[in-house]
Structures are given as structure tokens and as C-alpha cells.
Design an enzyme around this catalytic site. Structure first.
Site, PDB file in Angstrom:
ATOM      1  N   ASP A 224      82.192 -21.470 -25.167  1.00  0.00           N
ATOM      2  CA  ASP A 224      83.207 -20.412 -25.146  1.00  0.00           C
ATOM      3  C   ASP A 224      83.531 -19.862 -26.540  1.00  0.00           C
ATOM      4  O   ASP A 224      84.305 -18.916 -26.660  1.00  0.00           O
ATOM      5  CB  ASP A 224      84.497 -20.923 -24.473  1.00  0.00           C
ATOM      6  CG  ASP A 224      84.334 -21.055 -22.959  1.00  0.00           C
ATOM      7  OD1 ASP A 224      83.308 -20.585 -22.426  1.00  0.00           O
ATOM      8  OD2 ASP A 224      85.226 -21.624 -22.316  1.00  0.00           O
TER       9      ASP A 224
ATOM     10  N   LYS B 115      94.259 -21.581 -21.025  1.00  0.00           N
ATOM     11  CA  LYS B 115      93.847 -21.065 -19.707  1.00  0.00           C
ATOM     12  C   LYS B 115      93.205 -22.171 -18.876  1.00  0.00           C
ATOM     13  O   LYS B 115      93.584 -22.398 -17.723  1.00  0.00           O
ATOM     14  CB  LYS B 115      92.849 -19.912 -19.868  1.00  0.00           C
ATOM     15  CG  LYS B 115      92.197 -19.495 -18.571  1.00  0.00           C
ATOM     16  CD  LYS B 115      91.247 -18.341 -18.737  1.00  0.00           C
ATOM     17  CE  LYS B 115      89.809 -18.732 -18.945  1.00  0.00           C
ATOM     18  NZ  LYS B 115      89.133 -19.291 -17.748  1.00  0.00           N
ATOM     19  N   ASN B 116      92.228 -22.846 -19.464  1.00  0.00           N
ATOM     20  CA  ASN B 116      91.455 -23.800 -18.669  1.00  0.00           C
ATOM     21  C   ASN B 116      92.222 -25.079 -18.358  1.00  0.00           C
ATOM     22  O   ASN B 116      91.746 -25.912 -17.589  1.00  0.00           O
ATOM     23  CB  ASN B 116      90.121 -24.126 -19.371  1.00  0.00           C
ATOM     24  CG  ASN B 116      89.151 -22.959 -19.272  1.00  0.00           C
ATOM     25  OD1 ASN B 116      89.408 -21.993 -18.559  1.00  0.00           O
ATOM     26  ND2 ASN B 116      88.054 -23.042 -19.985  1.00  0.00           N
TER      27      ASN B 116
ATOM     28  N   CYS C  65      78.228 -14.527 -11.089  1.00  0.00           N
ATOM     29  CA  CYS C  65      78.918 -14.467 -12.374  1.00  0.00           C
ATOM     30  C   CYS C  65      77.977 -13.893 -13.414  1.00  0.00           C
ATOM     31  O   CYS C  65      76.788 -14.185 -13.400  1.00  0.00           O
ATOM     32  CB  CYS C  65      79.391 -15.852 -12.765  1.00  0.00           C
ATOM     33  SG  CYS C  65      80.382 -15.798 -14.236  1.00  0.00           S
TER      34      CYS C  65
ATOM     35  N   ARG D 159      91.874 -11.454 -18.716  1.00  0.00           N
ATOM     36  CA  ARG D 159      91.754 -12.638 -17.860  1.00  0.00           C
ATOM     37  C   ARG D 159      92.111 -13.902 -18.635  1.00  0.00           C
ATOM     38  O   ARG D 159      92.668 -14.839 -18.062  1.00  0.00           O
ATOM     39  CB  ARG D 159      90.311 -12.779 -17.364  1.00  0.00           C
ATOM     40  CG  ARG D 159      89.952 -11.932 -16.178  1.00  0.00           C
ATOM     41  CD  ARG D 159      88.592 -12.344 -15.654  1.00  0.00           C
ATOM     42  NE  ARG D 159      88.541 -13.803 -15.551  1.00  0.00           N
ATOM     43  CZ  ARG D 159      87.431 -14.524 -15.646  1.00  0.00           C
ATOM     44  NH1 ARG D 159      86.277 -13.953 -15.815  1.00  0.00           N
ATOM     45  NH2 ARG D 159      87.474 -15.836 -15.541  1.00  0.00           N
TER      46      ARG D 159
ATOM     47  N   VAL E 285      77.749 -24.325  -7.563  1.00  0.00           N
ATOM     48  CA  VAL E 285      78.779 -25.359  -7.380  1.00  0.00           C
ATOM     49  C   VAL E 285      78.194 -26.573  -6.654  1.00  0.00           C
ATOM     50  O   VAL E 285      78.917 -27.355  -6.057  1.00  0.00           O
ATOM     51  CB  VAL E 285      80.024 -24.824  -6.628  1.00  0.00           C
ATOM     52  CG1 VAL E 285      80.785 -23.839  -7.478  1.00  0.00           C
ATOM     53  CG2 VAL E 285      79.635 -24.212  -5.284  1.00  0.00           C
TER      54      VAL E 285
ATOM     55  N   ARG F 212      75.580 -20.211 -12.292  1.00  0.00           N
ATOM     56  CA  ARG F 212      76.797 -21.012 -12.159  1.00  0.00           C
ATOM     57  C   ARG F 212      77.031 -21.496 -10.725  1.00  0.00           C
ATOM     58  O   ARG F 212      78.015 -21.097 -10.086  1.00  0.00           O
ATOM     59  CB  ARG F 212      78.007 -20.237 -12.685  1.00  0.00           C
ATOM     60  CG  ARG F 212      77.862 -19.897 -14.142  1.00  0.00           C
ATOM     61  CD  ARG F 212      79.090 -19.286 -14.718  1.00  0.00           C
ATOM     62  NE  ARG F 212      80.095 -20.266 -15.095  1.00  0.00           N
ATOM     63  CZ  ARG F 212      81.234 -19.958 -15.688  1.00  0.00           C
ATOM     64  NH1 ARG F 212      81.514 -18.719 -15.958  1.00  0.00           N
ATOM     65  NH2 ARG F 212      82.090 -20.897 -16.018  1.00  0.00           N
TER      66      ARG F 212
HETATM   67  C1  UD1 Z   1      84.230 -24.514 -17.451  1.00  0.00           C
HETATM   68  C2  UD1 Z   1      85.197 -23.572 -18.141  1.00  0.00           C
HETATM   69  C3  UD1 Z   1      84.422 -22.487 -18.897  1.00  0.00           C
HETATM   70  C4  UD1 Z   1      83.403 -23.095 -19.829  1.00  0.00           C
HETATM   71  C5  UD1 Z   1      82.529 -24.113 -19.095  1.00  0.00           C
HETATM   72  C6  UD1 Z   1      81.611 -24.877 -20.039  1.00  0.00           C
HETATM   73  C7  UD1 Z   1      87.131 -23.648 -16.688  1.00  0.00           C
HETATM   74  C8  UD1 Z   1      87.980 -22.936 -15.697  1.00  0.00           C
HETATM   75  N1  UD1 Z   1      86.050 -22.970 -17.129  1.00  0.00           N
HETATM   76  O1  UD1 Z   1      83.497 -23.774 -16.489  1.00  0.00           O
HETATM   77  O2  UD1 Z   1      85.356 -21.700 -19.639  1.00  0.00           O
HETATM   78  O3  UD1 Z   1      82.559 -22.085 -20.347  1.00  0.00           O
HETATM   79  O4  UD1 Z   1      83.350 -25.084 -18.413  1.00  0.00           O
HETATM   80  O5  UD1 Z   1      82.334 -25.549 -21.013  1.00  0.00           O
HETATM   81  O6  UD1 Z   1      87.427 -24.756 -17.104  1.00  0.00           O
HETATM   82  N2  UD1 Z   1      76.458 -26.394 -13.026  1.00  0.00           N
HETATM   83  C9  UD1 Z   1      75.603 -26.567 -11.949  1.00  0.00           C
HETATM   84  N3  UD1 Z   1      76.142 -26.935 -10.748  1.00  0.00           N
HETATM   85  C10 UD1 Z   1      77.482 -27.141 -10.578  1.00  0.00           C
HETATM   86  C11 UD1 Z   1      78.352 -26.961 -11.664  1.00  0.00           C
HETATM   87  C12 UD1 Z   1      77.824 -26.591 -12.886  1.00  0.00           C
HETATM   88  O7  UD1 Z   1      74.393 -26.395 -12.084  1.00  0.00           O
HETATM   89  O8  UD1 Z   1      77.891 -27.471  -9.469  1.00  0.00           O
HETATM   90  C13 UD1 Z   1      75.918 -26.000 -14.350  1.00  0.00           C
HETATM   91  C14 UD1 Z   1      76.404 -24.605 -14.769  1.00  0.00           C
HETATM   92  O9  UD1 Z   1      75.574 -23.599 -14.256  1.00  0.00           O
HETATM   93  C15 UD1 Z   1      76.324 -24.714 -16.274  1.00  0.00           C
HETATM   94  C16 UD1 Z   1      76.712 -26.172 -16.545  1.00  0.00           C
HETATM   95  O10 UD1 Z   1      76.479 -26.863 -15.331  1.00  0.00           O
HETATM   96  O11 UD1 Z   1      75.000 -24.506 -16.715  1.00  0.00           O
HETATM   97  C17 UD1 Z   1      78.153 -26.385 -16.985  1.00  0.00           C
HETATM   98  O12 UD1 Z   1      79.029 -25.733 -16.103  1.00  0.00           O
HETATM   99  P1  UD1 Z   1      80.540 -26.230 -15.836  1.00  0.00           P
HETATM  100  O13 UD1 Z   1      80.953 -27.203 -16.894  1.00  0.00           O
HETATM  101  O14 UD1 Z   1      80.631 -26.665 -14.425  1.00  0.00           O
HETATM  102  O15 UD1 Z   1      81.366 -24.896 -16.023  1.00  0.00           O
HETATM  103  P2  UD1 Z   1      82.722 -24.533 -15.329  1.00  0.00           P
HETATM  104  O16 UD1 Z   1      83.429 -25.790 -14.970  1.00  0.00           O
HETATM  105  O17 UD1 Z   1      82.490 -23.517 -14.281  1.00  0.00           O
END
Ligand code: UD1
Length: 422
Positions: free
Chosen positions: A309, A22-23, A117, A401, A124, A122
Site C-alpha cells: 500500500d 482504515k484497515n 478489483c 475511500r 477469496v 484478488r
Molecule cells: C488487505 C488490505 C489491503 C492491502 C492487502 C495487502 C484490508 C481491508 N485491505 O487486503 O489494503 O493491500 O491486505 O497487504 O485490510 N489471495 C488469494 N486468495 C485469497 C485471499 C488473498 O489468492 O483468498 C491473494 C491476493 O490475491 C493477494 C495476496 O493473497 O495476492 C494478499 O491478499 P490479502 O492479504 O488477502 O489482501 P486483502 O486482505 O484483500
């Protein structure tokens, strides 16, 4: 809304094939936005998140065909509006990946902020800070990220405060188009990030350091793929089948496995006492149940550490061990929502902050449960398969999903699983 009815405490047998990741599929599908010609994919998993991504691309103006039986997708990228609307991004946080190729190719994008979420805030912010450093103007208005690039993105140094998977992926898109060199420090090393980097390399991108914490890229023109792009196997689905084999004390053979990407997970299961034989560099895993299992202490970390995960699923297996096991969740706050549901089956799990303490040798009893997020719902399935009696898991759209027909694969192994409309 569908539910799964599972009667557990039944041994499974046979061979199960892991679907495409998926990812990896999601950023790969978004990558088609970089081109004007048709892009073809194979081994695409049959998932709601894939459907959501394709609908999002369609809303932008792209055409697509999806042969679900064959796992083939063709996308004709005809971008008319560079918008990823809330309607789709709210369903799937990975919609933020639209920001990568849209800004890289067109120098502008309007992408909805992901909705709240269930597994924590979470945000960005890392994506947006990186994009600003690369020279884009970024505003947030009425729930949308508005990005525009005055001339061309300019290579620079990006230091991620924490490892971010999709954040690193978006910077790969931008850096591949930016003028000059982009250096990503504290880059995510997850296999899905490496896969996207290699895909961009196959388009002609100059990238060094993939799979390490420092990735360097030099931007330049990319060429469209001439051949179909194959999606590699899903490491989390692979791990979930190991968890299911242990929970049901079954000797399963897992094919198309992503064993080579599961070092920390295989280690944890082996420490517990599960037999795992790797063949063909981990493409085939043969699981032999143990007679008894040991308690372990596991904590989630960015790759190559133990993946968040897989946390929910392994928590269920910890109920099988002798003694007290510990699981520390370091990636997401509030990712223990499945614990309350597991307790309904009799699991003896206490949480304190980001630490879960699991009492072993607990016999679970079937009960009604509700899925709260994707991996949590997988853990409820593992628990229901382990438990005596019948469980009903509602809201399994979370499961759909990210798992390709898990119920059918389970039925083929002899599990007593029925999908019911509620
Ligand atoms: C991706 C995976 C998800 C997995 C996660 C962690 C996909 C589509 N999803 O999610 O399945 O659980 O990696 O391995 O690939 N953070 C911030 N600011 C940001 C971005 C992240 O504070 O702008 C924090 C998040 O809240 C979290 C950590 O960083 O605590 C890691 O998140 P991230 O690796 O970005 O997760 P995703 O990419 O959303």
C-alpha cells in the site's frame, strides 16, 4: 464526480495529524455484529469505506449514528438479515469481512463475492477453504457465498498458502467462537490483524501468538465491550505524509503517527536520504528534506516487510533520486496502473512484469490524470504536488475511500489544492 486540481512545486510547512486506520476501522466495525448491545467507537476516520461498511450493517438491520466531526460511531446491532449484498460489497472488497462475524455469531451468512478489483484478481478462496475446514458448508451461487454451520464451528489447523490479511482476520472471528483450538499457520502479522486479535482478547477471546506467523485460539463465549473502542492511527496515511514531505521538499511534523509500525518504510526513506526524527515511540515524526537522494531497491512483502500500500507513493519519490531505483511488487499482480499516469507527467518508469525501473532526477510537469485505485490515486497526488504547473486528478472517489480529507489537510499545510466537481 469530484476531481482535485493541484498546482505543485510548492513547499509546504506545518503540522499534520494522521487519522484513524482504515484497515483497522473496517474489521472493528464489523466486529459489532458479534453483540446484541450497542457498541461505540472513537477516532473513526471520515472515509467512504467507513460509510459503505455502515450502510452494509444498516442493510442487515443494524442502526448507527456517526458523528463525523467528533469521529464517533455508535452501532446498535440488530441483525435481521445475514446478508451482505453485492450493492455494497462491489464498492469495497473488505465487505468479505462480514463473513467473519456473521458465521461466528449466527452460524449462517450470505455474502456477495467481491467485484472485480482493478489491482488484480484478488480471490477469496483462502477464506472459503478455511471456513470449510472449520466445518461450515460453503456454496457459491449466483455470485453469493452461502455459508451455514450444521452445529458449531470446530477448531482445526488452517495453513494459509499465502499471507492474507482479511483471510486471517476472518479466521480470528471464526476461531474465537469455534469449539476447541484453532491454529493458524502462515498467519498475517500486519498491525491491523494484531489490533483485531487484541480487540477480540478484550472481549474475552483466548488468543496466543498475535504478531507472529502462528496464531492459536480457543473458542468460547465473548462479552460485549463496556467502553468505547478507539481506532489506532493509519500507518499508510503516515507513510503517505512522509512521501509528500519528500516530494515537496518540506519540513513537516506528522502527529498521531503510526511510526512504530513503519520500520521498513522509514528505512527506505532514510536510505534515500530523507531525515526522519522519531519522537514518542514514533507517535511524532519530524521530517527534514535531504539535499539530494540516493537510488534504492525496494520490494513489497507481507508485514514487517515493505507494504504494497506504499509502493505507488514511493515510486514517485524514486523519481527524485540520483540514478536508477527499482521497485518489485510481490503481493498483487497488476498493481502498476499508476505508472502510465505518472509517465504523463514525464516520469521515466519502465515496468517488466512485477518490476518497475525508475530513472531518477526527473522533473515532473503537471498534466491531467485519472485515479485507478486507492493507493494509486495517492501516488498521483504526491506526483502532482511535486510537479511544476497544474494537474487535475479525476475520479478521486478512490482517494476518498481511504484518505480522511486529504485535500483539506494539504490546504492547511499551504498546498495549492482545490476540489472541483466534474
Ligand atoms: C488487505 C488490505 C489491503 C492491502 C492487502 C495487502 C484490508 C481491508 N485491505 O487486503 O489494503 O493491500 O491486505 O497487504 O485490510 N489471495 C488469494 N486468495 C485469497 C485471499 C488473498 O489468492 O483468498 C491473494 C491476493 O490475491 C493477494 C495476496 O493473497 O495476492 C494478499 O491478499 P490479502 O492479504 O488477502 O489482501 P486483502 O486482505 O484483500
Amino acid at each position: 464526480m469530484d476531481a482535485l486540481r493541484i498546482t505543485g512545486n510548492k513547499r509546504l510547512a506545518g503540522r499534520v495529524q494522521v487519522s484513524g486506520s482504515k484497515n483497522t476501522a473496517l474489521p472493528f466495525l464489523f466486529a459489532s455484529l458479534l453483540f446484541d448491545q450497542e457498541v461505540a467507537f472513537e477516532n473513526v476516520p471520515r472515509l467512504w469505506d467507513v460509510e459503505t461498511t455502515l450502510k452494509l450493517l444498516q442493510e442487515m438491520g443494524c442502526e448507527y449514528q456517526w458523528d463525523k466531526e467528533q469521529g464517533r460511531v455508535r452501532i446498535l446491532p440488530r441483525v435481521r438479515q445475514k446478508t451482505a449484498s453485492y450493492d455494497w460489497v462491489k464498492k469495497m472488497r473488505a465487505g468479505i469481512l462480514a463473513l467473519g462475524p456473521l458465521v461466528a455469531k449466527f452460524g449462517e451468512a450470505r455474502v456477495s463475492l467481491p467485484g472485480g478489483c482493478a489491482i488484480g484478481a484478488r480471490p477469496v478462496n483462502f477464506h472459503l477453504e478455511a471456513l470449510k475446514r472449520l466445518g461450515a458448508q460453503v456454496e457459491v451461487e449466483e455470485g453469493y457465498i452461502l455459508a451455514s454451520v450444521p452445529s458449531r464451528l470446530k477448531g482445526c489447523s488452517i495453513v494459509f498458502p499465502e499471507v492474507s490479511v482479511t483471510g486471517t482476520e476472518n479466521v480470528l472471528f471464526w476461531g474465537a467462537f469455534a469449539e476447541g483450538e484453532t491454529v493458524i499457520e502462515n498467519a498475517a502479522q500486519e498491525p491491523e490483524v494484531v489490533a483485531l486479535g487484541k480487540l477480540l482478547q478484550s472481549f474475552g477471546a483466548r488468543i496466543e501468538g498475535l504478531g507472529t506467523s502462528v496464531v492459536k485460539l480457543v473458542g468460547g463465549p465473548l462479552r460485549a465491550p463496556q467502553q468505547s473502542i478507539s481506532i489506532p492511527s493509519d500507518r499508510i496515511e503516515t507513510g503517505t505524509w512522509i512521501s509528500i514531505a519528500m516530494a515537496t521538499q518540506s519540513a513537516l511534523e506528522i502527529t498521531h503517527a503510526a511510526g512504530a509500525e513503519l520500520g521498513s518504510v522509514l528505512k527506505a526513506f532514510r536510505q534515500m536520504g530523507l531525515g526522519i526524527e522519531e519522537q514518542e515511540q514514533g507517535r511524532i515524526l519530524k521530517i527534514t528534506p535531504g539535499e539530494s537522494y540516493e537510488a534504492v531497491a525496494v520490494e513489497t512483502e507481507p508485514y514487517p516487510g515493505f507494504p504494497t500500500d506504499m509502493q505507488a507513493q514511493v515510486l514517485v519519490n524514486m523519481c527524485q533520486s540520483q540514478g536508477v531505483s527499482h521497485m518489485r511488487e510481490n503481493i498483487f499482480e497488476n498493481r502498476f496502473m499508476h505508472v502510465a499516469e505518472l509517465r504523463r507527467l514525464g516520469a521515466r518508469i519502465e515496468t517488466e512484469g512485477n518490476l518497475a525501473r525508475v530513472e531518477g532526477l526527473t522533473r515532473l510537469k503537471g498534466a491531467p490524470m485519472m485515479a485507478t485505485d486507492l493507493r494509486a490515486s495517492a501516488s498521483l497526488v504526491v506526483a502532482a504536488l511535486m510537479a511544476e504547473g497544474t494537474s487535475t486528478i479525476s475520479r478521486i472517489y478512490h482517494l476518498d475511500r481511504g484518505y480522511d480529507r486529504l485535500d483539506l489537510k494539504l490546504q492547511n499545510l499551504g498546498a495549492d489544492v482545490t476540489r472541483v466537481a466534474q
